[in-house]
Design a protein around this motif. Structure first.
Motif, PDB file in Angstrom:
ATOM      1  N   PHE A 187       0.869  -1.254   0.000  1.00  0.00           N
ATOM      2  CA  PHE A 187      -0.032   0.011  -0.159  1.00  0.00           C
ATOM      3  C   PHE A 187       0.726   1.232   0.062  1.00  0.00           C
ATOM      4  CE2 PHE A 187      -3.562  -2.598   2.112  1.00  0.00           C
ATOM      5  CZ  PHE A 187      -4.561  -2.446   1.158  1.00  0.00           C
ATOM      6  N   ALA A 188       0.319   2.452  -0.591  1.00  0.00           N
ATOM      7  CA  ALA A 188       1.096   3.556  -0.678  1.00  0.00           C
ATOM      8  C   ALA A 188      -0.039   4.578  -0.202  1.00  0.00           C
ATOM      9  CB  ALA A 188       1.501   4.248  -2.000  1.00  0.00           C
ATOM     10  N   GLN A 189       0.519   5.298   0.743  1.00  0.00           N
ATOM     11  CA  GLN A 189      -0.449   6.375   1.407  1.00  0.00           C
ATOM     12  C   GLN A 189      -0.299   7.637   0.952  1.00  0.00           C
ATOM     13  OE1 GLN A 189       0.342   7.863   5.485  1.00  0.00           O
ATOM     14  NE2 GLN A 189      -1.818   7.075   6.044  1.00  0.00           N
ATOM     15  N   PHE A 190      -1.360   8.404   0.576  1.00  0.00           N
ATOM     16  CA  PHE A 190      -1.517   9.468   0.088  1.00  0.00           C
ATOM     17  C   PHE A 190      -2.553  10.376   1.000  1.00  0.00           C
ATOM     18  CE2 PHE A 190      -0.893   6.747  -3.497  1.00  0.00           C
ATOM     19  CZ  PHE A 190      -0.050   7.226  -4.524  1.00  0.00           C
ATOM     20  N   SER A 191      -2.397  11.663   0.604  1.00  0.00           N
ATOM     21  CA  SER A 191      -3.449  12.519   1.189  1.00  0.00           C
ATOM     22  C   SER A 191      -4.452  12.371   0.322  1.00  0.00           C
ATOM     23  CB  SER A 191      -2.897  14.092   1.199  1.00  0.00           C
ATOM     24  OG  SER A 191      -4.010  14.825   1.265  1.00  0.00           O
ATOM     25  N   THR A 192      -5.594  12.358   1.022  1.00  0.00           N
ATOM     26  CA  THR A 192      -6.892  11.926   0.256  1.00  0.00           C
ATOM     27  C   THR A 192      -7.250  13.169  -0.872  1.00  0.00           C
ATOM     28  OG1 THR A 192      -7.974  10.886   2.339  1.00  0.00           O
ATOM     29  CG2 THR A 192      -9.541  11.896   0.879  1.00  0.00           C
ATOM     30  N   LYS A 193      -6.949  14.310  -0.197  1.00  0.00           N
ATOM     31  CA  LYS A 193      -7.244  15.623  -1.395  1.00  0.00           C
ATOM     32  C   LYS A 193      -6.278  15.265  -2.511  1.00  0.00           C
ATOM     33  CE  LYS A 193      -4.130  18.667   1.022  1.00  0.00           C
ATOM     34  NZ  LYS A 193      -2.846  18.459   0.280  1.00  0.00           N
ATOM     35  N   HIS A 203     -13.233  -1.127  -4.074  1.00  0.00           N
ATOM     36  CA  HIS A 203     -13.131  -2.340  -5.011  1.00  0.00           C
ATOM     37  C   HIS A 203     -13.771  -1.662  -6.607  1.00  0.00           C
ATOM     38  CE1 HIS A 203     -12.307  -5.391  -2.065  1.00  0.00           C
ATOM     39  NE2 HIS A 203     -13.172  -4.897  -1.292  1.00  0.00           N
ATOM     40  N   CYS A 204     -13.487  -2.272  -7.530  1.00  0.00           N
ATOM     41  CA  CYS A 204     -14.007  -2.098  -8.837  1.00  0.00           C
ATOM     42  C   CYS A 204     -15.295  -3.071  -9.045  1.00  0.00           C
ATOM     43  CB  CYS A 204     -13.095  -2.020 -10.091  1.00  0.00           C
ATOM     44  SG  CYS A 204     -13.871  -1.667 -11.647  1.00  0.00           S
ATOM     45  N   ALA A 205     -16.406  -2.402  -9.195  1.00  0.00           N
ATOM     46  CA  ALA A 205     -17.591  -3.258  -9.322  1.00  0.00           C
ATOM     47  C   ALA A 205     -17.419  -3.942 -10.682  1.00  0.00           C
ATOM     48  CB  ALA A 205     -18.936  -2.478  -9.479  1.00  0.00           C
ATOM     49  N   GLU A 206     -16.613  -3.594 -11.561  1.00  0.00           N
ATOM     50  CA  GLU A 206     -16.517  -4.112 -12.776  1.00  0.00           C
ATOM     51  C   GLU A 206     -15.613  -5.295 -12.917  1.00  0.00           C
ATOM     52  OE1 GLU A 206     -18.050  -3.157 -16.026  1.00  0.00           O
ATOM     53  OE2 GLU A 206     -19.004  -1.617 -14.719  1.00  0.00           O
ATOM     54  N   CYS A 207     -14.572  -5.339 -12.306  1.00  0.00           N
ATOM     55  CA  CYS A 207     -13.664  -6.481 -12.354  1.00  0.00           C
ATOM     56  C   CYS A 207     -13.432  -7.026 -11.213  1.00  0.00           C
ATOM     57  CB  CYS A 207     -12.287  -5.987 -13.060  1.00  0.00           C
ATOM     58  SG  CYS A 207     -11.247  -4.845 -12.303  1.00  0.00           S
ATOM     59  N   GLY A 208     -13.788  -6.260  -9.866  1.00  0.00           N
ATOM     60  CA  GLY A 208     -13.496  -6.844  -8.721  1.00  0.00           C
ATOM     61  C   GLY A 208     -12.129  -6.347  -8.063  1.00  0.00           C
ATOM     62  N   SER A 209     -11.240  -5.396  -8.836  1.00  0.00           N
ATOM     63  CA  SER A 209      -9.796  -5.431  -8.300  1.00  0.00           C
ATOM     64  C   SER A 209     -10.079  -4.626  -6.930  1.00  0.00           C
ATOM     65  CB  SER A 209      -9.321  -4.612  -9.239  1.00  0.00           C
ATOM     66  OG  SER A 209      -9.010  -5.180 -10.498  1.00  0.00           O
ATOM     67  N   PRO A 210      -9.248  -4.760  -5.677  1.00  0.00           N
ATOM     68  CA  PRO A 210      -9.077  -4.032  -4.682  1.00  0.00           C
ATOM     69  C   PRO A 210      -8.437  -2.819  -5.197  1.00  0.00           C
ATOM     70  CG  PRO A 210      -7.894  -6.001  -4.529  1.00  0.00           C
ATOM     71  CD  PRO A 210      -8.480  -6.268  -5.714  1.00  0.00           C
ATOM     72  N   ILE A 211      -8.426  -1.830  -4.601  1.00  0.00           N
ATOM     73  CA  ILE A 211      -7.852  -0.513  -5.115  1.00  0.00           C
ATOM     74  C   ILE A 211      -7.343   0.150  -3.788  1.00  0.00           C
ATOM     75  CG2 ILE A 211     -10.081   0.855  -5.082  1.00  0.00           C
ATOM     76  CD1 ILE A 211      -7.125   1.433  -7.243  1.00  0.00           C
ATOM     77  N   PHE A 242      -6.237  10.497   4.949  1.00  0.00           N
ATOM     78  CA  PHE A 242      -5.191   9.918   4.193  1.00  0.00           C
ATOM     79  C   PHE A 242      -6.059   8.699   3.583  1.00  0.00           C
ATOM     80  CE2 PHE A 242      -2.689  11.556   7.718  1.00  0.00           C
ATOM     81  CZ  PHE A 242      -1.829  12.056   6.769  1.00  0.00           C
ATOM     82  N   ILE A 243      -5.575   8.109   2.336  1.00  0.00           N
ATOM     83  CA  ILE A 243      -5.843   7.015   1.759  1.00  0.00           C
ATOM     84  C   ILE A 243      -4.679   6.024   1.308  1.00  0.00           C
ATOM     85  CG2 ILE A 243      -6.204   8.151  -0.442  1.00  0.00           C
ATOM     86  CD1 ILE A 243      -8.613   6.368  -1.196  1.00  0.00           C
ATOM     87  N   SER A 244      -4.806   4.876   1.119  1.00  0.00           N
ATOM     88  CA  SER A 244      -3.875   3.712   1.171  1.00  0.00           C
ATOM     89  C   SER A 244      -4.140   3.266  -0.436  1.00  0.00           C
ATOM     90  CB  SER A 244      -3.351   2.939   2.176  1.00  0.00           C
ATOM     91  OG  SER A 244      -3.195   3.565   3.315  1.00  0.00           O
ATOM     92  N   ILE A 245      -3.496   3.210  -1.252  1.00  0.00           N
ATOM     93  CA  ILE A 245      -3.839   2.909  -2.521  1.00  0.00           C
ATOM     94  C   ILE A 245      -2.846   1.471  -2.910  1.00  0.00           C
ATOM     95  CG2 ILE A 245      -3.903   3.192  -5.096  1.00  0.00           C
ATOM     96  CD1 ILE A 245      -5.234   5.837  -4.495  1.00  0.00           C
TER      97      ILE A 245
END
Length: 165
Positions: free
Chosen positions: A46-52, A76-84, A94-97
């Motif tokens: 995971f990489a942490q980013f500022s949400t903004k 997650h993506c509803a199309e392919c299920g990939s966790p994001i 913060f958001i971890s991507i």
């Protein structure tokens, strides 16, 4: 004129895309059971980013959010299920991507090195994966500083609000 993003990313299906105005503040490898089961891998980077700094550039309506615990939500993506992504309720700023979603050719500058391996006690014997001997701190659960923040958040909820859940 808008400035060029620090990096861009997308899911496997390409339906959802994002950009970030900044490089991540840090990278962490999570070995918790939920990350392993959602990814099918021994850990998630995971990489942490500022949400903004994150902009969903296409397919935002295809993002689904799910809570697997009382402390965080995952996208997650509803199309392919990939966790994001994962966002802790005590750190909405913060958001971890997932690093695996980065478009490597888009990264401006150098990404930070991994700063921690978390939930290493959850790894178990079934993964066949051995932790790297990389001099990066390893934690049984969360890092000490994050655990303090989480504990304070939980205490505040119990005192000031309806509690968790």
């Amino acid at each position: 004129m808008a400035s060029e993003p620090a990096l861009t990313g997308n899911f496997q299906c390409g339906h959802v895309t994002y950009s970030s105005a900044s490089r991540p503040t840090y990278l962490s490898n999570c070995y918790c059971t939920t990350c392993r089961r959602l990814s099918g891998a021994p850990f998630v980077a995971f990489a942490q980013f500022s949400t903004k700094d994150i902009t969903w550039t296409s397919g935002k309506d295809s993002l689904t959010t799910k809570s697997y615990s009382e402390i965080a939500e995952r996208c997650h993506c509803a199309e392919c299920g990939s966790p994001i992504s994962m966002q802790f309720k005590c750190e909405q700023e913060f958001i971890s991507i997932s690093v695996g979603t980065f478009n490597e050719d888009s990264i401006k500058g150098k990404l930070p090195d991994v700063t921690s391996h978390i939930f290493v006690e959850s790894m178990g014997r079934t993964s066949g994966y051995k932790l790297p001997d990389d001099n990066v701190p390893k934690y049984a659960k969360f890092t000490t500083s994050f655990q303090k923040r989480l504990d304070n958040w939980k205490k505040a909820l119990m005192v000031d609000g309806p509690g968790l859940g």
